[in-house]
Design a protein around this motif. Structure first.
Motif, mmCIF file in Angstrom:
data_model
loop_
_atom_site.group_PDB
_atom_site.id
_atom_site.type_symbol
_atom_site.label_atom_id
_atom_site.label_comp_id
_atom_site.label_asym_id
_atom_site.label_seq_id
_atom_site.Cartn_x
_atom_site.Cartn_y
_atom_site.Cartn_z
ATOM 1 N N UNK A 61 -59.878 -57.823 28.833
ATOM 2 C CA UNK A 61 -60.671 -57.900 27.438
ATOM 3 C C UNK A 61 -60.734 -59.228 27.382
ATOM 4 N N UNK A 62 -62.320 -59.547 26.237
ATOM 5 C CA UNK A 62 -62.490 -60.376 25.346
ATOM 6 C C UNK A 62 -62.037 -60.184 23.709
ATOM 7 N N UNK A 63 -61.556 -61.233 22.581
ATOM 8 C CA UNK A 63 -61.549 -61.511 21.890
ATOM 9 C C UNK A 63 -62.121 -62.450 21.622
ATOM 10 N N UNK A 84 -49.954 -58.128 22.510
ATOM 11 C CA UNK A 84 -49.536 -57.040 21.505
ATOM 12 C C UNK A 84 -50.087 -55.477 21.639
ATOM 13 N N UNK A 85 -51.464 -55.417 20.491
ATOM 14 C CA UNK A 85 -51.613 -54.796 20.324
ATOM 15 C C UNK A 85 -52.173 -54.035 20.887
ATOM 16 N N UNK A 86 -52.927 -54.676 21.510
ATOM 17 C CA UNK A 86 -54.092 -53.999 23.269
ATOM 18 C C UNK A 86 -53.225 -53.024 23.303
ATOM 19 N N UNK A 87 -51.373 -53.657 24.736
ATOM 20 C CA UNK A 87 -50.921 -52.384 25.208
ATOM 21 C C UNK A 87 -50.733 -51.374 24.527
ATOM 22 N N UNK A 88 -50.001 -52.031 23.056
ATOM 23 C CA UNK A 88 -49.328 -50.675 22.236
ATOM 24 C C UNK A 88 -50.600 -49.637 22.291
ATOM 25 N N UNK A 111 -45.388 -60.565 30.385
ATOM 26 C CA UNK A 111 -44.885 -59.806 30.079
ATOM 27 C C UNK A 111 -43.480 -60.644 30.551
ATOM 28 N N UNK A 112 -42.292 -61.310 29.039
ATOM 29 C CA UNK A 112 -40.825 -61.797 29.008
ATOM 30 C C UNK A 112 -40.203 -60.603 29.044
ATOM 31 N N UNK A 113 -39.658 -59.639 29.478
ATOM 32 C CA UNK A 113 -38.543 -58.669 28.311
ATOM 33 C C UNK A 113 -39.468 -58.291 27.211
#
Length: 291
Positions: A61-63, A84-88, A111-113
């Motif tokens: 994605x682009x931001x 975080x918001x994009x994955x959620x 992602x680390x946990x």
């Protein structure tokens, strides 16, 4: 105008309202730059981001990242909060890592946990500051010049000037003079343990996970402002401090303490030499916004 999906995310904390908030508009298609800037100013947050389709092969994605009065080519807490918001919201990366397109180019995230971490982009400017800059920063911070033990350019988009003081306690006691520091982005770091780290407390210390205290000062609408938790600054500080043997290859920094926050920034240099800067994020508000 139309209703667009929206989230307000707290970054560098797993606990709501203890980190650095970010407004994320998950569909920025068709929005003019003026509309993005107007909305950002209206939120009264340090940054807002707008997610757009990628224009570069390999990007997910682009931001576009905006702060008060201007667009930023890169910023750390908006990078983590947007991902975080994009994955959620159901975003799926093409590969094992997420690849974000922004003003500085492509930024990798992993992602680390429960945490996300971004690979620090290359510094645009590094090396020691000019003596006159160091003297000015010392005056603006209200400390003797001798209390600045180390200094460097930490420019990775935002033009941070980094200085290391003797201790975390000294960092927390600062009351900067906004007039003296006008126009400067200043990052201040101090060890929580012994000066000269690698005697500072590390992430494995049972009494305190944090090796450093960090504060970030920048020009605001009414003088000098302070950022609660700053990913871009911590990324550049890590490149400087680890590269200069002033910090271990893995540590945790605290930021926001002076503002009543409890930001925690996790830093690690991997075997390939890449610096990863990470932290937890939590969504506090979600719905839609009219834009």
């Amino acid at each position: 105008m139309k209703q667009r999906p929206f989230k307000q995310v707290d970054v560098f904390t797993p606990v709501p309202y203890r980190g650095n908030p970010l407004a994320v508009v998950l569909d920025g298609t068709g929005l003019a730059e003026e509309a993005m800037q107007r909305f950002t100013n209206w939120t009264n947050l340090s940054e807002a981001t707008f997610v757009l389709p990628a224009t570069t092969p390999g990007a997910d994605y682009r931001v576009r990242i905006f702060t008060s009065g201007r667009e930023l080519p890169f910023a750390g807490h908006p990078t983590l909060g947007t991902c975080h918001a994009w994955l959620q919201a159901g975003g799926r990366p093409k590969g094992e890592q997420v690849v974000q397109e922004c003003g500085v180019g492509l930024v990798k995230l992993k992602r680390d946990g429960e945490r996300l971490a971004f690979a620090a982009p290359p510094l645009l400017r590094s090396g020691p500051l000019a003596n006159e800059d160091v003297e000015l920063i010392a005056r603006g911070l209200g400390i003797p010049r001798a209390d600045i033990l180390h200094h460097a350019w930490c420019d990775n988009g935002p033009h941070w000037r980094g200085v290391m003081l003797r201790s975390a306690e000294q960092v927390l006691s600062l009351r900067p003079d906004g007039a003296a520091l006008a126009g400067l982005d200043v990052g201040v770091v101090g060890p929580r343990g012994k000066v000269g780290v690698i005697g500072a407390r590390g992430a494995s210390d049972p009494d305190d996970e944090c090796a450093f205290e960090v504060r970030a000062f920048f020009p605001g609408n009414s003088g000098m402002a302070e950022d609660p938790v700053t990913g871009s600054l911590n990324a550049a500080l890590a490149q400087w401090l680890i590269g200069s043997n002033l910090a271990p290859a893995r540590y945790v920094a605290a930021q926001g303490t002076a503002l009543g926050r409890a930001g925690r920034v996790h830093v690690e240099r991997d075997e390939a030499g890449d610096i990863w800067v990470g932290g937890a994020s939590v969504t506090c508000v979600e719905g839609s916004v009219l834009l």
